[in-house]
Design a protein around this motif. Structure first.
Motif, mmCIF file in Angstrom:
data_model
loop_
_atom_site.group_PDB
_atom_site.id
_atom_site.type_symbol
_atom_site.label_atom_id
_atom_site.label_comp_id
_atom_site.label_asym_id
_atom_site.label_seq_id
_atom_site.Cartn_x
_atom_site.Cartn_y
_atom_site.Cartn_z
ATOM 1 N N VAL A 124 -1.498 -10.863 -4.375
ATOM 2 C CA VAL A 124 -2.469 -10.938 -3.282
ATOM 3 C C VAL A 124 -1.751 -11.379 -2.007
ATOM 4 N N VAL A 125 -1.911 -10.599 -0.944
ATOM 5 C CA VAL A 125 -1.306 -10.879 0.362
ATOM 6 C C VAL A 125 -2.429 -11.039 1.376
ATOM 7 N N ARG A 126 -2.387 -12.120 2.162
ATOM 8 C CA ARG A 126 -3.481 -12.406 3.082
ATOM 9 C C ARG A 126 -3.067 -12.424 4.544
ATOM 10 N N THR A 127 -1.792 -12.600 4.826
ATOM 11 C CA THR A 127 -1.340 -12.701 6.212
ATOM 12 C C THR A 127 -0.141 -11.801 6.447
ATOM 13 N N ILE A 192 0.975 1.547 3.960
ATOM 14 C CA ILE A 192 0.438 0.416 4.704
ATOM 15 C C ILE A 192 0.549 0.735 6.189
ATOM 16 N N SER A 193 -0.531 1.278 6.739
ATOM 17 C CA SER A 193 -0.511 1.701 8.133
ATOM 18 C C SER A 193 -0.694 0.528 9.079
ATOM 19 N N SER A 194 -1.354 -0.517 8.609
ATOM 20 C CA SER A 194 -1.555 -1.709 9.438
ATOM 21 C C SER A 194 -1.756 -2.894 8.513
ATOM 22 N N VAL A 195 -1.604 -4.082 9.057
ATOM 23 C CA VAL A 195 -1.793 -5.291 8.261
ATOM 24 C C VAL A 195 -2.794 -6.226 8.922
ATOM 25 N N ALA A 196 -3.646 -5.678 9.761
ATOM 26 C CA ALA A 196 -4.659 -6.493 10.420
ATOM 27 C C ALA A 196 -5.966 -5.708 10.496
ATOM 28 N N TYR A 200 -6.548 -3.295 1.676
ATOM 29 C CA TYR A 200 -6.115 -2.151 0.881
ATOM 30 C C TYR A 200 -5.425 -2.635 -0.383
ATOM 31 N N THR A 201 -5.295 -1.720 -1.319
ATOM 32 C CA THR A 201 -4.604 -1.979 -2.577
ATOM 33 C C THR A 201 -3.547 -0.912 -2.762
ATOM 34 N N VAL A 202 -2.294 -1.312 -2.985
ATOM 35 C CA VAL A 202 -1.182 -0.371 -3.129
ATOM 36 C C VAL A 202 -0.525 -0.571 -4.492
ATOM 37 N N ASP A 203 -0.452 0.494 -5.273
ATOM 38 C CA ASP A 203 0.258 0.475 -6.550
ATOM 39 C C ASP A 203 1.678 0.977 -6.337
ATOM 40 N N VAL A 204 2.663 0.175 -6.734
ATOM 41 C CA VAL A 204 4.071 0.583 -6.686
ATOM 42 C C VAL A 204 4.448 1.026 -8.098
ATOM 43 N N CYS A 240 -5.721 -8.565 1.498
ATOM 44 C CA CYS A 240 -7.104 -8.932 1.807
ATOM 45 C C CYS A 240 -7.172 -9.457 3.234
ATOM 46 N N SER A 241 -7.746 -8.676 4.126
ATOM 47 C CA SER A 241 -7.870 -9.097 5.514
ATOM 48 C C SER A 241 -9.120 -9.962 5.674
#
Length: 265
Positions: A124-127, A192-196, A200-204, A240-241
């Motif tokens: 989980v990434v928030r920032t 990942i087009s933006s982080v703000a 989104y959820t990305v499967d690697v 999670c924005s």
């Protein structure tokens, strides 16, 4: 008066001249390149014997990836890993400076295995700072993922539901290798087009690299030799924005995926 001095004759042996000057230098023959594999046959699951390849830290060594049966990994951990037994559970500790582990707690045939401080299969990434740090780890460290080997017939019958697992394998991928780093950065940039303001959820997914590394002839012995189907071949980045109305994410429309395919064979 004339003095006579005795004449001393020195006889020195001179080596015969060689026609080929290279004969004076005896160069050792270059070592033969050994084909190495990493899947060791410690159980009835493997139909071939593999010799485990030593993992090296930097990309200049040429190390790309490795695949090791879970029990082999725990019983003989690679450099940077240690295993302790605690009340029926085997606890795996690892060097966080050079490794990045995406493995949840697992119940193997020999008991429970826990990887301390593992990020888990879902991160989980928030920032922006957390995303930047995760991206740096993915492109500079050796990544460890746990995959499952299943039979093709059972996978088709269950249709992606829970299927009996025949064996667990640890996949190690050198994120700092130039080709792996390029695929990882390109995949992150595309998905990942933006982080703000957007979740989104990305499967690697590493299934293509895994299948290319083990080869088409790898088989699992279950009453008879069968070609396995690999499951759980990915880890997930869940951003999670703080957006109040992120409808695409709520309805599952922000799921994305990219594949790592380079395996070095």
């Amino acid at each position: 008066m004339q003095l006579e001095f005795p004449v001393i004759m020195l006889h020195c042996s001179v080596p015969e001249q060689l026609d080929d000057c290279d004969a004076l230098i005896h160069k050792p023959a270059p070592p033969k390149r050994r084909a190495t594999h990493a899947l060791e046959e410690h159980s009835h699951l493997s139909s071939r014997r593999y010799k485990r390849k030593k993992m090296r830290k930097n990309a200049n060594s040429g190390f790309v990836m490795d695949v090791i049966e879970l029990e082999s990994f725990v019983n003989s951990p690679p450099r940077g890993f240690t295993v302790e037994s605690r009340a029926g559970c085997r606890v795996v500790k690892w060097d966080q400076e050079n490794s990045c582990v995406f493995i949840d707690e697992i119940q193997s045939s020999e008991g429970k295995v826990t990887f301390c401080n593992s990020l888990g299969r879902k991160v989980v990434v928030r920032t922006l700072g957390e995303y930047t740090d995760l991206r740096r780890q993915l492109t500079s460290k050796t990544l460890y993922i746990l995959v499952s080997a299943c039979t093709e017939t059972k996978v088709k019958k269950k249709r992606n539901r829970d299927v009996p697992v025949l064996g667990y394998y640890v996949v190690a991928i050198n994120g700092s290798h130039p080709m792996i780093r390029w695929e990882m950065e390109r995949g992150l940039d595309m998905t990942i087009s933006s982080v703000a303001g957007e979740s989104y959820t990305v499967d690697v997914d590493v299934s293509a690299a895994l299948q290319g590394w083990v080869g088409e002839s790898f088989q699992v012995l279950v009453d008879e030799k069968v070609k396995p189907i690999w499951k759980d071949t990915h880890f997930t980045i869940d951003y999670c924005s703080d957006a109040l109305f992120d409808f695409p994410y709520w309805f599952g429309c922000s799921k994305r995926q990219f594949k790592v395919s380079y395996h070095g064979r």
